[in-house]
Design an enzyme around this catalytic site. Structure first.
Site: not given
Lengths: 384, 527
Positions: B78, B107, B143, B171-172, B255, B257, B259, B270, B304-305, B330, B333, B452
């Site tokens: 998932h 293009d 994951w 790909s990314s 991290h 990632e 963002y 926006s 922080h993870h 943040t 924004k 979790r």
């Protein structure tokens, strides 16, 4: 032993405003709210109380900011809507405002960082402990070794399979109960040395605000000093494989006298057990004992019926290992198999338990080798 | 019709090829954008079905539907599918469609690479999904695939998992290079950097993040591969390695990632908020600087993870402070969006509803993020449902709502038809209620102590889990309504004008609706 307090009875802040706030949002009228845990426990240590107050402080800061920001937003939504004939204003920047709303959050954060730093420094001070306990995570149980008292035991989930599979009614301590809880004295600084035998686990008791990863090959430190006698429950917090949800932690905190009596009792039991290694065991006795050991240590992977899980854990029923080469069988149980989930059990159990479980595996589920492995053979194999 | 599109009409431009080859060989940014969007929606449904398996099992205490080993495969797949298959490709699809239109380019800069970048994905995910059928099952280590659970103790299919993640990474990176090349080289004359639309800005920054961190991910999975098959010990203390090294590397990727999955969302919001407030975006320049600051800070907050792995005190303090700092840009924004709405003339079409939902719920996710940053408190939150609530608030009503908002906003441009507004409103309210029913109770059960990634739980968590499961099904099935609305809109509906939204600004609204197959053969001029 002191009173066993159930989970619902853990000390929580009573009448939290946050609870009331949430009640307003959710309140289904017919449901009693008393049992619905909404917040972090205050806990029973100085640290857990500090952590709780940090948690509530930052929570209320967030609530106030949310009320202001969302207040302005919803005010705009109601009053500046086109359907009410609102005409858009022209402004689209203001350096002053932008500086203000950068500086103010920054100051709030600094204000928050100060107490957080103090609590963290306290949490990291593991010096001058009176009791040292090594905690080792295993798939899927905990081992507790009292370094000064030479007490050493495993702690397994004691919830019966029938409850998990919905064939029996679940009790209040469902999934939060163990066969051998960790016993600690109250009022003394206890230092935990955490490590793991296989994958990463994480030892967590919410009431102590102690959560620390148990990492294979490394030792982490944590400490606690419990204020009140009682039973405190937690769970493994780091995904550690199949039965991650089934390796709870139970701590029984006792006052000094009870604790000393418990220590003495454990040491006496240990001596009695050591003596039993010398006696002559019969096949039937070993089978009975072996089944117990098998169910706590082996059944999680190889399954109670010896069939394993195809592709993940090999079957023992009818396997070459468990029906033919006895020396290889003893070897793999004692030393494990590198690069697989098969752990080395030589250091986890004494000679009697190991002899019993190997005997059991060689005779259960129709393996019927009629061979007995004695504690003496295990001692030989260990080179004792 | 605006005069900027006249040249290509006069030259009688060629349309798309017919049949399947149109999609296989296409180098057209609009076709590739469409492919990405459909692919991501398919993955969203597949990943969503896995979420529903999880929620079904957690509906009540006890094991009912699945066994723990399969449950772990579901949580793992998932997460992987939603992150790499649903959210990221959706943003790449939006980038493909909209960036050339927004900067006035004909293009993307590298059209053939664009084709390859997309067509890698179906194979990567087919391979990843096929692991579920392999002996020993699919990836079951979360994951975040922490070693050694994902190396020594992993099922044999982990090798296929590594290969498919490599393909996704390639790909990314190709997508990111393409975005950067397009934005830096192909803007219409006169479009200076500080005149670029914010979706373009946020994607430019996102693309740099991708190029910086995808190789780190590739590195860490290669190290896993070496540990598993070639006898190295990067993550095995027994051979001199360190399991925590894995986490440092993973989160140095991970991290930024997260963002990557939210910065383009900021861009979309926006656009939508000013359009439906009929007022210019407040603080354009500060939006750009805030995005850049968030991107830079994202490289120095990864641990922080990992507050509970036993970092030294100094490390713990550094990562706590740096993480708290992220709240500042943040916050800027959110304040800017609210100020844009303030004294506007707001209307509430579906894109705006989703945008408002985004602002409110993303901010709630931001608040719980700020709480998680407080390291001593994180010892209680870490690896509980509080964390699950937090990141679902920023990813579902955050990233996913922004994608849906963007889809409604640009559907008239893509299809030439207006979507059904009444159904769109239904979709919003069902999603809004469903998402909150699902994820809000998770805050409570997390604080009350539910870890979790567990297939079964203690009795005091039962009531809120039941509510979350009901909400999960409600949210999941509401997305079928979205599918229906989109198909209906493609097939017909009220004709859309070139600029269907009164307050919209930008080059994309100057071409016809639906956007012709080729646009801006002659670059427009920006004053």
């Amino acid at each position: 032993m002191d009173t066993l307090r159930d989970i619902g009875g853990r000390p929580h802040a009573q009448g939290l405003p946050c609870k009331a706030f949430v009640l307003l949002l959710w309140a289904p009228p017919s449901i009693s709210f008393a049992d619905w845990e909404l917040n972090m426990p205050v806990g029973v240590t100085e640290i857990s109380e500090s952590v709780y107050s940090l948690h509530m402080t930052i929570f209320w800061i967030c609530v106030v900011i949310a009320l202001i920001v969302f207040g302005i937003m919803f005010w705009s939504i109601f009053h500046h809507r086109k359907s009410k004939g609102a005409k858009p204003a022209e402004f689209h920047e203001s350096t002053t405002v932008e500086i203000i709303w950068t500086i103010i959050p920054l100051l709030i954060l600094v204000g928050m960082a100060v107490p957080a730093t103090a609590t963290l420094r306290q949490m990291y001070d593991t010096s001058e402990a009176e009791v040292d306990i090594q905690i080792t995570g295993y798939q899927w149980k905990w081992r507790y070794q009292y370094l000064n008292e030479e007490i050493d035991f495993f702690s397994n989930l004691s919830t019966p399979k029938e409850q998990i599979q919905n064939q029996a009614e679940k009790t209040d301590t469902y999934l939060l109960e163990v066969d051998n809880p960790l016993v600690l004295p109250v009022g003394k600084k206890v230092r935990f040395l955490l490590t793991s035998n296989d994958v990463i686990h994480s030892w967590w008791i919410p009431d102590f605000a102690v959560k620390k990863d148990a990492i294979p090959g490394f030792i982490n430190e944590a400490w606690t000093k419990i204020d009140k006698p009682g039973t405190y429950r937690g769970q493994c917090a780091e995904l550690c494989g199949k039965d991650h949800g089934f390796m709870p932690i139970v701590v029984v905190a006792m006052n000094d006298n009870d604790y000393s009596a418990w220590v003495a009792q454990q040491q006496a039991a240990k001596q009695a057990k050591a003596a039993s290694a010398e006696k002559e065991w019969t096949l039937a006795e070993l089978m009975t004992k072996g089944e117990q050991v098998y169910n706590t240590a082996c059944a999680a992977c190889h399954q109670a019926n010896g069939m394993g899980i195809p592709g993940a854990f090999p079957a023992l029923k009818g396997s070459v290992m468990a029906t033919q080469d006895k020396a290889a069988h003893i070897n793999i149980v004692l030393n494990g198999k590198a690069g697989t989930a098969m752990a080395a059990y030589g250091g986890q159990f004494d000679a009697v338990d190991l002899a019993a479980v190997i005997t059991y595996e060689r005779n259960a589920w129709g393996n019927d080798t009629k061979e007995m492995v004695t504690p003496q053979e295990i001692k030989q194999a260990r080179g004792q | 019709m605006n005069d900027m599109t006249q040249p290509e009409l006069m030259h009688g431009h060629h349309g798309p090829a017919q049949g399947i080859t149109r999609w296989l060989y296409t180098t057209n940014h609009k076709d590739i954008g469409t492919l990405y969007l459909w692919f991501s929606f398919a993955m969203f449904l597949i990943g969503g079905c896995m979420a529903l398996v999880i929620r079904s099992e957690l509906f009540q205490p006890g094991l009912q539907l699945v066994q723990p080993e399969f449950f772990n495969q579901m949580t793992t797949m998932h997460g992987l599918i939603m992150v790499f298959g649903a959210v990221m490709p959706a943003f790449v699809g939006l980038a493909n469609w909209m960036i050339p239109l927004m900067v006035g380019a004909p293009d993307m800069a590298l059209p053939r690479m664009n084709n390859l970048g997309f067509w890698i994905l179906p194979f990567a995910f087919a391979m990843l999904l096929s692991t579920l059928l392999m002996e020993g099952g699919g990836p079951n280590f979360g994951w975040t695939f922490y070693a050694p659970l994902s190396t020594t103790y992993a099922p044999p299919s982990v090798t296929f998992f590594i290969f498919s993640v490599h393909m996704m990474g390639i790909s990314s990176i190709m997508g990111a290079i393409n975005v950067i090349a397009t934005i830096l080289n192909m803007r219409a004359p006169g479009m200076t950097m500080m005149k670029m639309p914010l979706f373009v800005w946020t994607w430019l920054i996102t693309a740099f993040l991708l190029i910086a961190v995808m190789p780190v991910l590739a590195g860490v999975i290669t190290m896993m591969l070496m540990d598993i098959h070639f006898g190295t010990s990067f993550f095995d203390a027994g051979g001199g390695g360190d399991p925590v090294l894995f986490q440092h590397l993973f989160w140095f990727f991970g991290h930024p990632e997260v963002y990557i999955m939210i910065l383009p969302a900021f861009g979309i919001i926006s656009h939508i908020v000013p359009t439906f407030s009929r007022k210019r975006l407040f603080g354009y320049a500060s939006m750009v600087y805030a995005t850049a600051s968030i991107a830079l800070l994202s490289f120095v907050v990864w641990a922080h993870h990992m507050f509970t792995v036993g970092l030294p005190l100094a490390g713990e303090l550094f990562f706590m402070y740096s993480t708290m700092l992220i709240a500042v840009p943040t916050g800027v924004k959110v304040f800017n969006w609210v100020s844009t709405m303030f004294r506007g003339a707001i209307s509430f079409e579906t894109p705006m509803l989703f945008a408002i939902g985004f602002i409110v719920l993303f901010t709630i996710g931001g608040f719980s993020g700020l709480m998680l940053a407080i390291s001593p408190a994180d010892f209680q939150y870490h690896d509980t449902y509080f964390v699950v609530a937090h990141f679902h608030y920023v990813l579902v009503p955050g990233a996913v709502f922004s994608i849906i908002a963007g889809a409604y906003y640009w559907l008239p441009k893509w299809t030439g038809h207006m979507y059904n507004e009444r159904l769109g409103q239904w979709h919003f309210w069902l999603s809004m209620i469903g998402v909150n029913l699902t994820f809000f109770p998770m805050h409570f059960i997390g604080l009350a102590g539910m870890p979790r990634r567990i297939p079964d739980y203690a009795l005091q968590f039962a009531d809120f889990n039941m509510i979350a499961s009901i909400g999960g099904f409600m949210f999941g099935f509401s997305q079928l309504l979205f599918l229906y609305i989109v198909i209906k809109c493609i097939k017909g509906g009220e004709k859309a004008e070139a600029k269907p939204w009164e307050g919209a600004e930008g080059l994309e609204w100057q071409v016809a609706s639906p956007a012709p197959y080729h646009t801006f053969a002659q670059p427009p001029r920006i004053d």
